[in-house]
Design an enzyme around this catalytic site. Structure first.
Site, PDB file in Angstrom:
ATOM      1  N   ASP A 214       0.835  -1.208   0.000  1.00 28.88           N
ATOM      2  CA  ASP A 214       0.000   0.000   0.000  1.00 28.88           C
ATOM      3  C   ASP A 214       0.869   1.257   0.000  1.00 28.88           C
ATOM      4  O   ASP A 214       0.356   2.370  -0.080  1.00 28.88           O
ATOM      5  CB  ASP A 214      -1.013  -0.012   1.157  1.00 28.88           C
ATOM      6  CG  ASP A 214      -0.357  -0.006   2.524  1.00 28.88           C
ATOM      7  OD1 ASP A 214       0.880  -0.084   2.613  1.00 28.88           O
ATOM      8  OD2 ASP A 214      -1.109   0.072   3.528  1.00 28.88           O
ATOM      9  N   SER A 215       2.198   1.062   0.026  1.00 27.94           N
ATOM     10  CA  SER A 215       3.114   2.180  -0.252  1.00 27.94           C
ATOM     11  C   SER A 215       2.826   2.754  -1.637  1.00 27.94           C
ATOM     12  O   SER A 215       3.216   3.895  -1.929  1.00 27.94           O
ATOM     13  CB  SER A 215       4.573   1.715  -0.166  1.00 27.94           C
ATOM     14  OG  SER A 215       4.779   0.529  -0.901  1.00 27.94           O
TER      15      SER A 215
ATOM     16  N   ASP B  34      -1.501  -6.346  -0.497  1.00 25.68           N
ATOM     17  CA  ASP B  34      -1.516  -5.629   0.783  1.00 25.68           C
ATOM     18  C   ASP B  34      -2.931  -5.103   1.029  1.00 25.68           C
ATOM     19  O   ASP B  34      -3.431  -4.285   0.245  1.00 25.68           O
ATOM     20  CB  ASP B  34      -0.532  -4.448   0.665  1.00 25.68           C
ATOM     21  CG  ASP B  34       0.130  -4.087   1.973  1.00 25.68           C
ATOM     22  OD1 ASP B  34      -0.143  -4.759   2.981  1.00 25.68           O
ATOM     23  OD2 ASP B  34       0.922  -3.136   1.966  1.00 25.68           O
TER      24      ASP B  34
ATOM     25  N   LYS C 125      -1.298  -9.449   2.924  1.00 26.60           N
ATOM     26  CA  LYS C 125      -0.580  -8.918   4.098  1.00 26.60           C
ATOM     27  C   LYS C 125      -1.509  -7.995   4.881  1.00 26.60           C
ATOM     28  O   LYS C 125      -2.244  -7.191   4.282  1.00 26.60           O
ATOM     29  CB  LYS C 125       0.674  -8.159   3.660  1.00 26.60           C
ATOM     30  CG  LYS C 125       1.501  -7.635   4.835  1.00 26.60           C
ATOM     31  CD  LYS C 125       2.869  -7.142   4.412  1.00 26.60           C
ATOM     32  CE  LYS C 125       2.883  -5.755   3.846  1.00 26.60           C
ATOM     33  NZ  LYS C 125       2.407  -4.698   4.765  1.00 26.60           N
TER      34      LYS C 125
ATOM     35  N   GLU D 255      -1.462  -5.504   8.698  1.00 27.12           N
ATOM     36  CA  GLU D 255      -0.520  -4.867   9.636  1.00 27.12           C
ATOM     37  C   GLU D 255      -0.972  -5.032  11.083  1.00 27.12           C
ATOM     38  O   GLU D 255      -2.147  -5.123  11.370  1.00 27.12           O
ATOM     39  CB  GLU D 255      -0.399  -3.363   9.314  1.00 27.12           C
ATOM     40  CG  GLU D 255       0.306  -3.098   7.996  1.00 27.12           C
ATOM     41  CD  GLU D 255       0.651  -1.627   7.792  1.00 27.12           C
ATOM     42  OE1 GLU D 255       0.422  -0.796   8.701  1.00 27.12           O
ATOM     43  OE2 GLU D 255       1.158  -1.311   6.698  1.00 27.12           O
TER      44      GLU D 255
ATOM     45  N   GLU E 180       9.362  -4.217  10.417  1.00 22.95           N
ATOM     46  CA  GLU E 180       9.815  -2.931   9.876  1.00 22.95           C
ATOM     47  C   GLU E 180      10.386  -2.027  10.966  1.00 22.95           C
ATOM     48  O   GLU E 180       9.752  -1.841  12.026  1.00 22.95           O
ATOM     49  CB  GLU E 180       8.635  -2.230   9.171  1.00 22.95           C
ATOM     50  CG  GLU E 180       9.033  -0.877   8.571  1.00 22.95           C
ATOM     51  CD  GLU E 180       8.038  -0.335   7.556  1.00 22.95           C
ATOM     52  OE1 GLU E 180       7.082  -1.059   7.193  1.00 22.95           O
ATOM     53  OE2 GLU E 180       8.232   0.814   7.116  1.00 22.95           O
TER      54      GLU E 180
HETATM   55  O1  KIV Z   1       3.503  -1.116   1.665  1.00 25.06           O
HETATM   56  C1  KIV Z   1       4.668  -1.541   1.603  1.00 25.06           C
HETATM   57  O2  KIV Z   1       5.405  -1.314   0.624  1.00 25.06           O
HETATM   58  C2  KIV Z   1       5.152  -2.340   2.709  1.00 25.06           C
HETATM   59  C3  KIV Z   1       6.602  -2.706   2.727  1.00 25.06           C
HETATM   60  C4  KIV Z   1       7.412  -1.527   3.034  1.00 25.06           C
HETATM   61  C5  KIV Z   1       6.881  -3.852   3.614  1.00 25.06           C
HETATM   62  O3  KIV Z   1       4.415  -2.660   3.589  1.00 25.06           O
END
Ligand code: KIV
Length: 288
Positions: A52-53, A91, A121, A123, A190
């Site tokens: 989600d970056s 994510d 994924k 969090e 992280e």
């Molecule tokens: O969203 C993302 O890119 C991440 C990574 C930095 C692990 O969660």
């Protein structure tokens, strides 16, 4: 690859476990579109995360919080179409899984069915441990994410390393153990001191992928735009730049602009032509 080289085998959760046992580092990277997927596939990475970056790297938001499920699914589908060998992790964005097990399953199923993800994924520890357990029970492989968790960083102390006291480190480790117990297949850690990762890795059977977590992790993950220098702005302490593609891209577009303005581009080799007789006929047609 030479014409006779055997194609590399697809990555599976079992092959990642073998790498962990053999202490062979696992390589994970983010990607957000089809050309990015083709690049990371060609580079031979093991795991691709459509993080989600993307909210910040490709969609221009100020944080990861605003990105929607539909935006993430569109990006994830594009990445899926560019991958064959690595595992693909989707994510789940902020607000798409926290409220209930039912919501988490409904969202995760979309990432599996509509975008072809191998795992999803989520969090944090806490209620996310329950969500992880429910997802695994529903047949969905899960990656946990502890330490600095960007979706809730603003509400929990900001973008800084976590686990810098023994008590805080204990919390990171407890969250990690709870996520493994809930059935997670993999864990991202992280922005924690290397000592925390050193303590954590021997306690877990599942592979631990670090980002700003030092060398003791079973593997490393970096954001595509950070490692290639495609991102305008400051990067976290743990980022290493392996290329400066933004500078190359600006120079390339500036050279194009200069050649258009000076008449150098397009040159004869970029033009189409027509037979001389057709050209003469055309001139006759359009001349007054
Ligand atoms: O969203 C993302 O890119 C991440 C990574 C930095 C692990 O969660």
């Amino acid at each position: 690859m030479s014409a006779h080289a055997a194609p590399r085998a697809r990555v599976t959760p079992a092959s990642l476990a073998q790498k962990k046992d053999a202490r062979e580092p696992i390589v994970m990277v983010t990607a957000y579109d089809h050309p990015g997927a083709q690049i990371v596939e060609a580079a031979g990475v093991d795991i691709v995360l459509v993080g989600d970056s993307a909210a910040m790297t490709v969609l221009g938001y100020d944080s990861t919080v605003p990105v929607t499920v539909d935006e993430m699914l569109m990006l994830t589908r594009a990445v899926r179409r560019g991958l064959t060998r690595p595992l693909l992790v989707g994510d789940l964005p902020f607000g798409s899984y926290e409220a209930s097990d039912e919501l988490a399953i409904e969202t995760a199923q979309r990432f599996i069915k509509e975008a072809g993800c191998d795992l999803v994924k989520i969090e944090r520890g806490g209620t996310s441990v329950d969500r992880a357990r429910a997802l695994v029970a529903a047949g969905i492989p899960v990656v946990g994410h502890v330490g600095l968790t960007p979706q809730t960083a603003a509400a929990s102390g900001g973008f800084r390393a976590r686990g810098r006291t023994a008590d805080a480190a204990r919390t990171v480790i407890d969250d990690a153990l709870a996520l493994q117990d809930a059935g997670c297949s993999l864990l991202v850690v992280e922005a924690v001191p290397s000592e925390v990762t050193q303590a954590l890795v021997p306690l877990l059977d599942i592979p631990v992928i670090g980002i700003g977590a030092g060398p003791a992790a079973d593997g490393q993950v970096l954001v595509f735009h950070d490692l290639l220098g495609l991102y305008d702005g400051g990067a976290a302490k743990f980022v290493k730049r392996y290329a400066d593609l933004r500078a190359d891209a600006v120079a390339g577009v500036a050279a194009y602009a200069e050649e258009v303005r000076s008449g150098v581009y397009p040159a004869p080799e970029h033009e189409y032509s027509m037979p001389a007789a057709e050209a003469a006929e055309l001139r006759g047609m359009v001349s007054g």
